[in-house]
Design a protein around this motif. Structure first.
Motif, short mmCIF file in Angstrom:
data_model
loop_
_atom_site.label_atom_id
_atom_site.label_comp_id
_atom_site.label_asym_id
_atom_site.label_seq_id
_atom_site.Cartn_x
_atom_site.Cartn_y
_atom_site.Cartn_z
N LYS A 25 0.85 -1.20 0.00
CA LYS A 25 0.00 0.00 0.00
C LYS A 25 0.88 1.25 0.00
CE LYS A 25 -3.88 2.04 2.47
NZ LYS A 25 -4.88 1.81 3.54
N ASP A 26 1.94 1.21 0.78
CA ASP A 26 2.88 2.34 0.86
C ASP A 26 3.52 2.61 -0.50
OD1 ASP A 26 4.33 4.28 2.49
OD2 ASP A 26 6.08 3.03 2.13
N ILE A 27 3.97 1.55 -1.17
CA ILE A 27 4.58 1.69 -2.50
C ILE A 27 3.57 2.29 -3.48
CG2 ILE A 27 5.47 0.40 -4.50
CD1 ILE A 27 6.60 -1.66 -2.41
N LEU A 28 2.34 1.78 -3.46
CA LEU A 28 1.32 2.22 -4.41
C LEU A 28 0.91 3.66 -4.19
CD1 LEU A 28 -0.88 -1.00 -4.46
CD2 LEU A 28 0.73 -0.24 -6.20
N THR A 29 0.63 4.03 -2.94
CA THR A 29 0.15 5.40 -2.68
C THR A 29 1.24 6.42 -2.99
OG1 THR A 29 0.63 5.07 -0.33
CG2 THR A 29 -1.65 4.79 -1.00
N LYS A 30 2.50 6.08 -2.72
CA LYS A 30 3.61 6.99 -3.05
C LYS A 30 3.74 7.20 -4.55
CE LYS A 30 6.64 6.45 0.95
NZ LYS A 30 7.70 5.62 1.52
N ASN A 31 3.22 6.27 -5.34
CA ASN A 31 3.32 6.36 -6.79
C ASN A 31 2.00 6.77 -7.44
OD1 ASN A 31 6.14 5.39 -7.87
ND2 ASN A 31 5.69 4.21 -6.04
N GLY A 32 1.09 7.31 -6.65
CA GLY A 32 -0.13 7.90 -7.21
C GLY A 32 -1.29 6.96 -7.43
N TYR A 33 -1.20 5.74 -6.92
CA TYR A 33 -2.32 4.80 -7.06
C TYR A 33 -3.25 4.91 -5.85
CZ TYR A 33 0.35 2.76 -10.86
OH TYR A 33 1.04 2.58 -12.03
N GLU A 34 -4.52 4.61 -6.06
CA GLU A 34 -5.48 4.64 -4.98
C GLU A 34 -5.78 3.21 -4.53
OE1 GLU A 34 -10.16 5.81 -4.13
OE2 GLU A 34 -9.32 6.12 -6.13
N VAL A 35 -5.52 2.93 -3.25
CA VAL A 35 -5.83 1.61 -2.71
C VAL A 35 -7.28 1.67 -2.22
CG1 VAL A 35 -5.27 -0.10 -0.94
CG2 VAL A 35 -3.44 1.13 -2.13
N ASP A 93 0.87 -10.89 -14.27
CA ASP A 93 2.29 -10.83 -13.92
C ASP A 93 2.41 -11.36 -12.50
OD1 ASP A 93 5.01 -10.29 -13.98
OD2 ASP A 93 4.77 -8.19 -14.57
N PHE A 94 3.63 -11.41 -12.01
CA PHE A 94 3.80 -11.75 -10.61
C PHE A 94 4.98 -10.98 -10.05
CE2 PHE A 94 6.73 -14.56 -12.68
CZ PHE A 94 7.78 -14.71 -11.79
N ILE A 95 4.90 -10.68 -8.76
CA ILE A 95 5.98 -10.00 -8.07
C ILE A 95 6.39 -10.87 -6.89
CG2 ILE A 95 5.65 -7.61 -8.79
CD1 ILE A 95 3.71 -7.17 -6.57
N VAL A 96 7.67 -10.84 -6.59
CA VAL A 96 8.22 -11.70 -5.56
C VAL A 96 8.45 -10.91 -4.27
CG1 VAL A 96 10.19 -13.18 -4.97
CG2 VAL A 96 9.31 -13.16 -7.31
N LYS A 97 8.12 -11.55 -3.15
CA LYS A 97 8.39 -10.95 -1.85
C LYS A 97 9.82 -11.30 -1.45
CE LYS A 97 3.71 -11.97 -0.31
NZ LYS A 97 2.94 -12.72 0.68
N PRO A 98 10.52 -10.44 -0.73
CA PRO A 98 10.07 -9.11 -0.30
C PRO A 98 9.97 -8.15 -1.50
CG PRO A 98 12.37 -9.47 0.30
CD PRO A 98 11.85 -10.77 -0.26
N PHE A 99 8.99 -7.27 -1.45
CA PHE A 99 8.70 -6.39 -2.59
C PHE A 99 9.81 -5.39 -2.87
CE2 PHE A 99 4.36 -7.31 -0.85
CZ PHE A 99 4.00 -8.18 -1.86
N GLN A 100 10.15 -5.25 -4.15
CA GLN A 100 11.04 -4.18 -4.62
C GLN A 100 10.11 -3.14 -5.25
OE1 GLN A 100 14.52 -4.52 -4.42
NE2 GLN A 100 14.11 -6.38 -3.27
#
Length: 120
Positions: free
Chosen positions: A19-29, A100-107
């Motif tokens: 959520k932190d990554i997304l909101t910092k980049n202008g996305y709405e959670v 797609d897929f993203i691997v934890k820990p998130f980059q």
């Protein structure tokens, strides 16, 4: 315009990180869910532009939730999140329609890249 995203992960800490990554980049959670069943319910209520979906969760796993959401909306954009070493599950998820897929820990840059790619 910020795209609306639903975050699904059974770990509150992981939801908070993404959520932190997304909101910092202008996305709405627009919502968060902690298992697959809650994800399906919230997807139907919130109609997000994209879902980040953990694979391993209680109640209903992410791949089952992915399939159920895509039955309702074949165009649903879902990105799977997995820990290292779940390659077989990731392949199942992609075959089931994950974008797609993203691997934890998130980059952070990888998360944003996957989301931009899925939304375009």
């Amino acid at each position: 315009m910020g795209k609306r995203i639903l975050i699904v992960d059974d770990a509150a800490f992981m939801r908070m990180m993404i959520k932190d990554i997304l909101t910092k980049n202008g996305y709405e959670v627009v919502g968060e869910a902690q298992d697959g069943q809650e994800a399906v319910d919230k997807y139907n209520d919130l109609k997000p532009d994209l879902v980040t979906m953990d694979i391993t969760m209680p109640e209903m796993d992410g791949i089952t939730a992915l399939k159920q959401i895509r039955q309702v909306n074949p165009d649903a954009k879902i990105i799977m999140c997995s820990a290292m070493g779940q390659q077989a599950m990731v392949i199942d998820a992609i075959q089931a329609g994950a974008k797609d897929f993203i691997v934890k820990p998130f980059q952070a840059d990888r998360v944003i890249e996957a989301i931009q790619k899925a939304l375009n």
